[in-house]
Design a protein around this motif. Structure first.
Motif, PDB file in Angstrom:
ATOM      1  N   ARG A 135       5.993  -3.456   2.076  1.00 13.64           N
ATOM      2  CA  ARG A 135       6.539  -3.886   0.795  1.00 13.64           C
ATOM      3  C   ARG A 135       5.721  -5.030   0.190  1.00 13.64           C
ATOM      4  O   ARG A 135       5.195  -5.860   0.923  1.00 13.64           O
ATOM      5  CB  ARG A 135       8.000  -4.277   0.942  1.00 13.64           C
ATOM      6  N   LYS A 184      11.608   4.088  -4.375  1.00 19.67           N
ATOM      7  CA  LYS A 184      11.674   2.769  -3.750  1.00 19.67           C
ATOM      8  C   LYS A 184      10.506   2.572  -2.794  1.00 19.67           C
ATOM      9  O   LYS A 184       9.996   3.522  -2.218  1.00 19.67           O
ATOM     10  CB  LYS A 184      12.973   2.625  -2.959  1.00 19.67           C
ATOM     11  N   SER A 199       5.237   4.519   0.436  1.00 23.00           N
ATOM     12  CA  SER A 199       6.682   4.564   0.218  1.00 23.00           C
ATOM     13  C   SER A 199       7.406   5.679   0.965  1.00 23.00           C
ATOM     14  O   SER A 199       8.582   5.553   1.276  1.00 23.00           O
ATOM     15  CB  SER A 199       6.996   4.661  -1.279  1.00 23.00           C
ATOM     16  N   ASN A 217      17.424   8.637  -4.353  1.00 22.49           N
ATOM     17  CA  ASN A 217      16.267   8.079  -5.076  1.00 22.49           C
ATOM     18  C   ASN A 217      15.299   7.310  -4.173  1.00 22.49           C
ATOM     19  O   ASN A 217      14.619   6.397  -4.630  1.00 22.49           O
ATOM     20  CB  ASN A 217      16.720   7.186  -6.232  1.00 22.49           C
TER      21      ASN A 217
END
Length: 114
Positions: free
Chosen positions: A62, A56, A41, A52
């Motif tokens: 992904r 994520k 990540s 933030n």
């Protein structure tokens, strides 16, 4: 049957690591894709972080599901952002005997360009 892209620009720059071994067995643990993407990540293109960002997945690595099989989508831009991270992901697939499939663009049925 879909036609091959006419130039390099149209080629997909991603590949899928499927949660299936070369002999078709499901890879365990069941959350392997989320774990791998969590580790990756922090590797992202410059400017894609935002607030933030640490919460994520990277847009370059992904998790997804393909035909009911957990998978990870890897963008080859990861190799430019961080070569060692790219090799880690590729080696993970090799070490665990996972199937790797190149992504490709297919024209949509109603697309006048296709």
């Amino acid at each position: 049957m879909a036609e091959l892209p006419q130039n390099k620009k149209e080629l997909a720059n991603e590949f899928f690591i499927l949660g299936l071994t070369s002999n078709g067995k499901q890879f365990r643990p069941s959350d392997w894709a989320e774990r791998l993407c969590g580790v990756m990540s922090c590797f992202r293109p410059a400017g894609s972080g935002g607030p933030n960002a640490h919460l994520k997945f990277s847009p370059l690595v992904r998790p997804t599901v393909l035909n009911g099989v957990k998978a990870v989508v890897v963008n080859t831009a990861l190799q430019q952002v961080e070569p060692l991270a790219y090799h880690f992901v590729v080696d993970f697939a090799k070490d665990n005997d996972l199937q790797v499939v190149d992504a490709c663009f297919l024209p949509l049925p109603d697309d006048p360009k296709g």
